[in-house]
Design a protein around this motif. Sequence first.
Motif, PDB file in Angstrom:
ATOM      1  N   LEU A  52      -7.844 -12.412   5.403  1.00 40.80           N
ATOM      2  CA  LEU A  52      -8.661 -11.511   4.915  1.00 40.80           C
ATOM      3  C   LEU A  52      -9.284 -12.072   3.720  1.00 40.80           C
ATOM      4  CD1 LEU A  52      -6.200  -8.519   4.719  1.00 40.80           C
ATOM      5  CD2 LEU A  52      -7.753  -8.926   6.489  1.00 40.80           C
ATOM      6  N   SER A  53     -10.346 -11.417   3.617  1.00 39.07           N
ATOM      7  CA  SER A  53     -10.960 -11.570   2.249  1.00 39.07           C
ATOM      8  C   SER A  53     -10.344 -11.010   1.195  1.00 39.07           C
ATOM      9  CB  SER A  53     -12.590 -10.977   2.213  1.00 39.07           C
ATOM     10  OG  SER A  53     -12.628  -9.729   2.105  1.00 39.07           O
ATOM     11  N   TYR A  54     -10.502 -11.553  -0.159  1.00 37.34           N
ATOM     12  CA  TYR A  54      -9.947 -10.813  -1.258  1.00 37.34           C
ATOM     13  C   TYR A  54     -10.254  -9.291  -1.139  1.00 37.34           C
ATOM     14  CZ  TYR A  54      -8.793  -9.605  -6.175  1.00 37.34           C
ATOM     15  OH  TYR A  54      -8.122  -8.876  -7.030  1.00 37.34           O
ATOM     16  N   ASP A  55     -11.479  -9.076  -1.266  1.00 37.57           N
ATOM     17  CA  ASP A  55     -11.712  -7.571  -1.191  1.00 37.57           C
ATOM     18  C   ASP A  55     -11.228  -6.666   0.109  1.00 37.57           C
ATOM     19  OD1 ASP A  55     -13.212  -7.305  -3.627  1.00 37.57           O
ATOM     20  OD2 ASP A  55     -15.008  -8.094  -2.543  1.00 37.57           O
ATOM     21  N   GLN A  56     -11.014  -7.262   0.988  1.00 41.49           N
ATOM     22  CA  GLN A  56     -10.332  -6.649   2.384  1.00 41.49           C
ATOM     23  C   GLN A  56      -8.668  -6.493   1.865  1.00 41.49           C
ATOM     24  OE1 GLN A  56     -11.413  -9.442   5.139  1.00 41.49           O
ATOM     25  NE2 GLN A  56     -12.805  -8.089   6.268  1.00 41.49           N
ATOM     26  N   ARG A  57      -8.111  -7.496   1.412  1.00 41.26           N
ATOM     27  CA  ARG A  57      -6.764  -7.378   1.082  1.00 41.26           C
ATOM     28  C   ARG A  57      -6.467  -6.191  -0.076  1.00 41.26           C
ATOM     29  NH1 ARG A  57      -1.744  -6.858   1.595  1.00 41.26           N
ATOM     30  NH2 ARG A  57      -0.446  -8.396   0.678  1.00 41.26           N
ATOM     31  N   ILE A  58      -7.366  -6.243  -1.034  1.00 41.20           N
ATOM     32  CA  ILE A  58      -7.040  -5.338  -2.015  1.00 41.20           C
ATOM     33  C   ILE A  58      -7.447  -3.935  -1.555  1.00 41.20           C
ATOM     34  CG2 ILE A  58      -7.831  -4.408  -4.279  1.00 41.20           C
ATOM     35  CD1 ILE A  58      -6.025  -7.020  -4.202  1.00 41.20           C
ATOM     36  N   ASP A  59      -8.348  -3.667  -0.849  1.00 45.86           N
ATOM     37  CA  ASP A  59      -8.631  -2.584  -0.108  1.00 45.86           C
ATOM     38  C   ASP A  59      -7.636  -1.854   0.839  1.00 45.86           C
ATOM     39  OD1 ASP A  59     -11.177  -2.322  -1.296  1.00 45.86           O
ATOM     40  OD2 ASP A  59     -12.458  -2.839   0.295  1.00 45.86           O
ATOM     41  N   GLU A  60      -6.759  -3.067   1.574  1.00 49.59           N
ATOM     42  CA  GLU A  60      -5.695  -2.708   2.179  1.00 49.59           C
ATOM     43  C   GLU A  60      -4.585  -2.282   1.564  1.00 49.59           C
ATOM     44  OE1 GLU A  60      -1.972  -3.121   3.887  1.00 49.59           O
ATOM     45  OE2 GLU A  60      -2.652  -4.827   2.458  1.00 49.59           O
ATOM     46  N   TYR A  65      -1.552   3.453  -1.042  1.00 52.00           N
ATOM     47  CA  TYR A  65      -0.831   4.301  -1.976  1.00 52.00           C
ATOM     48  C   TYR A  65      -2.057   5.216  -2.631  1.00 52.00           C
ATOM     49  CZ  TYR A  65       2.421   0.231  -1.937  1.00 52.00           C
ATOM     50  OH  TYR A  65       3.374  -0.804  -1.578  1.00 52.00           O
ATOM     51  N   ALA A  66      -1.401   6.426  -2.822  1.00 51.44           N
ATOM     52  CA  ALA A  66      -2.238   7.523  -3.162  1.00 51.44           C
ATOM     53  C   ALA A  66      -2.877   7.064  -4.542  1.00 51.44           C
ATOM     54  CB  ALA A  66      -1.491   8.603  -3.661  1.00 51.44           C
ATOM     55  N   PRO A  67      -4.172   7.576  -5.098  1.00 54.31           N
ATOM     56  CA  PRO A  67      -4.581   7.173  -6.395  1.00 54.31           C
ATOM     57  C   PRO A  67      -3.799   7.495  -7.550  1.00 54.31           C
ATOM     58  CG  PRO A  67      -6.148   8.339  -5.224  1.00 54.31           C
ATOM     59  CD  PRO A  67      -4.904   8.183  -4.222  1.00 54.31           C
ATOM     60  N   GLY A  68      -2.682   8.392  -7.607  1.00 57.61           N
ATOM     61  CA  GLY A  68      -1.735   8.665  -8.717  1.00 57.61           C
ATOM     62  C   GLY A  68      -0.568   7.704  -8.585  1.00 57.61           C
ATOM     63  N   ASP A  69      -0.343   6.717  -7.556  1.00 55.21           N
ATOM     64  CA  ASP A  69       0.872   6.034  -7.584  1.00 55.21           C
ATOM     65  C   ASP A  69       0.561   4.763  -8.547  1.00 55.21           C
ATOM     66  OD1 ASP A  69       2.394   3.703  -6.091  1.00 55.21           O
ATOM     67  OD2 ASP A  69       3.047   5.341  -5.217  1.00 55.21           O
ATOM     68  N   PRO A  70       1.828   4.467  -8.953  1.00 58.53           N
ATOM     69  CA  PRO A  70       1.671   3.235 -10.211  1.00 58.53           C
ATOM     70  C   PRO A  70       1.207   1.933  -9.342  1.00 58.53           C
ATOM     71  CG  PRO A  70       3.766   4.277 -10.280  1.00 58.53           C
ATOM     72  CD  PRO A  70       2.977   4.818  -9.148  1.00 58.53           C
ATOM     73  N   VAL A  71       1.606   1.715  -8.126  1.00 65.03           N
ATOM     74  CA  VAL A  71       0.942   0.672  -7.522  1.00 65.03           C
ATOM     75  C   VAL A  71      -0.488   0.793  -7.228  1.00 65.03           C
ATOM     76  CG1 VAL A  71       0.912  -0.751  -4.997  1.00 65.03           C
ATOM     77  CG2 VAL A  71       3.112   0.262  -6.182  1.00 65.03           C
ATOM     78  N   HIS A  72      -1.090   1.937  -6.768  1.00 64.44           N
ATOM     79  CA  HIS A  72      -2.520   2.003  -6.829  1.00 64.44           C
ATOM     80  C   HIS A  72      -3.280   1.648  -8.212  1.00 64.44           C
ATOM     81  CE1 HIS A  72      -5.979   3.714  -4.691  1.00 64.44           C
ATOM     82  NE2 HIS A  72      -6.411   3.958  -5.857  1.00 64.44           N
ATOM     83  N   ARG A  73      -2.824   2.271  -9.081  1.00 63.83           N
ATOM     84  CA  ARG A  73      -3.073   2.069 -10.635  1.00 63.83           C
ATOM     85  C   ARG A  73      -3.185   0.744 -10.796  1.00 63.83           C
ATOM     86  NH1 ARG A  73      -0.101   6.937 -11.800  1.00 63.83           N
ATOM     87  NH2 ARG A  73       1.375   5.565 -12.874  1.00 63.83           N
ATOM     88  N   THR A  74      -1.963  -0.031 -10.499  1.00 67.99           N
ATOM     89  CA  THR A  74      -2.039  -1.248 -11.133  1.00 67.99           C
ATOM     90  C   THR A  74      -3.081  -2.350 -10.282  1.00 67.99           C
ATOM     91  OG1 THR A  74       0.444  -1.154 -11.058  1.00 67.99           O
ATOM     92  CG2 THR A  74      -0.430  -3.434 -10.468  1.00 67.99           C
TER      93      THR A  74
END
Length: 99
Positions: A52-60, A65-74
């Motif tokens: 995957l491209s970097y952007d594809q991986r981060i989007d994946e 994770y929901a926007p309020g999840d610590p992983v998403h915020r990270t």
Amino acid sequence: MVNLVAHHSGARFEAAERGMTQELSEFPFEDSVLLDALVAADLTTGPGGERLSYDQRIDEILSRYAPGDPVHRTWVKARPVLAESVSRTENRLAEAQPR
């Protein structure tokens, strides 16, 4: 080498998000070519091993994770910083190719 694994792919961002910076400090952060390479390998490979491209991986990752999840915020915070690691690695690889 254990420090590389402890800090790969933005672990310092997640540690901060979760209030675990002290625990991670046992493993000194070392900004290095090896850390860049590990980040690039991890963040250009999908969960099934696909390229995957970097952007594809981060989007994946963000899609799981929901926007309020610590992983998403990270990942929102880490995204631009880790993009630099991937870019440096890709540039190093390109420069190492025979012309």
